[in-house]
Design a protein around this motif. Structure first.
Motif, short mmCIF file in Angstrom:
data_model
loop_
_atom_site.label_atom_id
_atom_site.label_comp_id
_atom_site.label_asym_id
_atom_site.label_seq_id
_atom_site.Cartn_x
_atom_site.Cartn_y
_atom_site.Cartn_z
N ILE A 126 51.50 35.22 38.75
CA ILE A 126 50.57 35.31 39.26
C ILE A 126 50.84 33.56 40.93
O ILE A 126 50.07 33.93 41.66
N ALA A 127 52.00 33.05 40.50
CA ALA A 127 51.99 32.11 41.72
C ALA A 127 52.65 32.59 42.73
O ALA A 127 51.80 33.00 43.68
N ARG A 183 48.12 34.42 50.29
CA ARG A 183 48.41 33.54 51.89
C ARG A 183 48.53 33.82 52.51
O ARG A 183 48.32 34.38 53.61
N LEU A 184 50.19 34.63 52.34
CA LEU A 184 50.74 35.13 53.22
C LEU A 184 49.76 36.61 54.34
O LEU A 184 50.14 36.51 55.73
N VAL A 233 39.55 40.64 46.51
CA VAL A 233 40.09 40.23 45.34
C VAL A 233 41.89 40.65 45.31
O VAL A 233 42.65 41.35 45.06
N LEU A 234 42.29 40.25 46.58
CA LEU A 234 43.53 40.21 47.22
C LEU A 234 44.36 39.84 45.93
O LEU A 234 45.46 40.33 45.40
N THR A 235 43.63 38.47 45.85
CA THR A 235 44.72 37.48 44.79
C THR A 235 45.02 38.00 43.29
O THR A 235 46.09 38.74 42.27
N LEU A 272 38.86 39.77 35.77
CA LEU A 272 38.34 38.51 37.05
C LEU A 272 38.26 39.36 38.03
O LEU A 272 37.70 39.16 39.33
N GLY A 273 39.40 40.15 38.63
CA GLY A 273 38.66 40.88 39.58
C GLY A 273 37.84 41.85 40.42
O GLY A 273 37.00 41.72 41.48
N LEU A 274 37.46 42.65 39.18
CA LEU A 274 36.49 43.31 38.97
C LEU A 274 34.59 42.23 39.25
O LEU A 274 33.93 42.73 39.95
N MET A 275 34.86 41.53 38.94
CA MET A 275 33.85 40.42 38.43
C MET A 275 33.54 39.68 40.05
O MET A 275 32.45 39.56 40.83
#
Length: 453
Positions: A32-33, A40-41, A66-68, A103-106
């Motif tokens: 996750i980190a 962000r990069l 949805v990148l993260t 989470l990414g889908l939503m």
């Protein structure tokens, strides 16, 4: 995959004291980190100017939503493969991956919906309610998947059939059809909104042409999406011929005005007779064109009132476009001075007075002319030109009239008054006039009059 949620819970409980669970939690937090850092990069690397590279900017904004979560899922899948290769427990990783996918889908669906349906007025209550319902359905699906009840639900929907005409259709097929149609329509609307935003930034293309291409592109994408979704479901497209015939009859009988407005809208956009920002007058409507839609055009009046005018009105009525090829507009004001004034000096003073008004342009100088030698005095007209008709005409006319009045006061120029001739009659003349009127009355010129004074 675990058969039930209890099996997964038992596996987690067995590994709770073991270092394998702590290692999986550490790997999950590390993924996750890292995904947050890389996301962000990437956003900083691919930040571009909206005007120079709009396509990349639109794609980046769409993908960054949805990148993260996407990077998190990718890292977790890689970590799961590595941990499994080391023969370590992966129960916690298998639990986290579907959660991150949901989470990414939503986030992606919410972004697309707001991109398509949200305008300047803000998010509607219906859209917020739909987002909550969709989020609840996604979490319910994840819960069913984790508990192992998802295959049972699919089997129940497939075994339950509904009689539709001569055919038997299962609930699973109905849900699959609805989902496919909904997904393809949302993707088509999203692509149409992206295409419209891209076209509106092309300064090399006329605004009317950009609008009509955007409207036609969105309609084409929606049509393709509907046909594609119906084909995926298995519906024969030849049945649409009946619908097309019924639609043609409906257009011919009851939807003539609506069809006329739609056709007129595309004609207006193609021939470029109206553009966004033009000052036009049609019938009783006058204002600035703020929006040209397929069926109607919005005119914003100088008082701030917006009028929704059907497009067929512009095709069947004469339209005054004050900024079709140029934005210069001539205005005029009239006054009458007495005969005793020096007309040449008055005309010169009026031209000089009007030329100093702020909104009066100097590209064409104001002109004062003698229009008529009238009964009451010398009738004059002062004509001037402005370049911003969208800012109104009454305020600049007021400024011009005030400037003219100051000049008249400063040079003691007298404005002519209408003449009225009054005669004072003596008692004898009044009696003679009364006898003359009575004589005319007896002759039948005023047969209905009784008392004439």
């Amino acid at each position: 995959m675990f058969d039930s949620f209890s099996d997964m819970a038992d596996s987690l409980a067995r590994n709770l004291a073991a270092p394998g669970l702590l290692m999986q939690i550490g790997v999950t937090l590390l993924c996750i980190a890292l995904s947050w850092f890389f996301a962000r990069l990437l956003r900083r690397i691919f930040v571009v100017d909206d005007l120079t590279q709009p396509v990349m900017q639109i794609g980046l904004r769409s993908f960054s939503q949805v990148l993260t979560p996407l990077l998190t899922v990718l890292l977790l899948v890689l970590a799961k493969l590595v941990v499994a290769k080391w023969h370590q427990p992966i129960s916690f990783l298998r639990l986290v991956i579907p959660l991150m996918v949901s989470l990414g889908l939503m986030r992606f669906v919410f972004y697309v919906l707001r991109r398509v349906f949200v305008r300047d007025s803000g998010v509607s209550t219906f859209l917020l309610l739909f987002e909550k319902i969709f989020g609840a359905m996604v979490w319910i699906g994840v819960l069913l998947y984790l508990t192992g009840l998802w295959p049972d639900l699919v089997a129940y929907l497939e075994s339950t059939v509904l009689p539709i005409g001569r055919h038997q259709v299962s609930l699973l097929a109905i849900f699959q059809a609805l989902i496919s149609v909904l997904i393809t329509l949302i993707i088509a609307l999203w692509a149409g909104a992206t295409l419209e935003q891209r076209l509106m930034r092309l300064n090399t293309m006329h605004s009317s042409l950009r609008t009509v291409v955007a409207r036609m592109g969105r309609a084409f994408l929606v049509l393709v999406a509907v046909l594609l979704s119906l084909s995926l479901v298995g519906i024969d497209l030849t049945v649409l011929s009946v619908f097309g015939g019924a639609l043609g009859v409906a257009l011919g009988l009851g939807l003539q005005k609506i069809a006329s407005s739609y056709v007129s809208g595309f004609v207006i956009l193609l021939e470029r007779s109206l553009s966004i920002g033009d000052m036009v007058g049609v019938g009783t409507y006058y204002g600035k064109v703020t929006q040209i839609n397929s069926r109607f055009t919005i005119l914003e009046g100088l008082d701030g009132v917006e009028s929704i005018v059907p497009n067929d009105v512009f095709m069947t009525n004469s339209v005054q476009n004050y900024s079709l090829h140029h934005r210069i507009l001539r205005l005029s004001t009239q006054l009458t001075v007495v005969y005793q004034e020096d007309i040449e000096q008055v005309l010169t003073l009026l031209e000089e007075a009007v030329s100093v008004v702020e909104r009066v342009t100097h590209e064409i100088l104001p002109q004062a002319i003698l229009t008529k030698i009238g009964r009451d005095g010398l009738e004059l007209e002062v004509g001037f030109w402005i370049l911003d008709p969208e800012n109104g005409r009454l305020n600049v006319l007021s400024d011009v009239n005030r400037a003219i009045w100051r000049v008249l006061q400063a040079h003691n120029i007298k404005v002519a008054q209408p003449r009225q001739d009054l005669r004072m009659l003596t008692e004898g003349e009044a009696g003679a006039d009364s006898q003359q009127v009575a004589k005319i009355d007896r002759q039948g010129i005023f047969p209905n009059s009784k008392n004439v004074l």
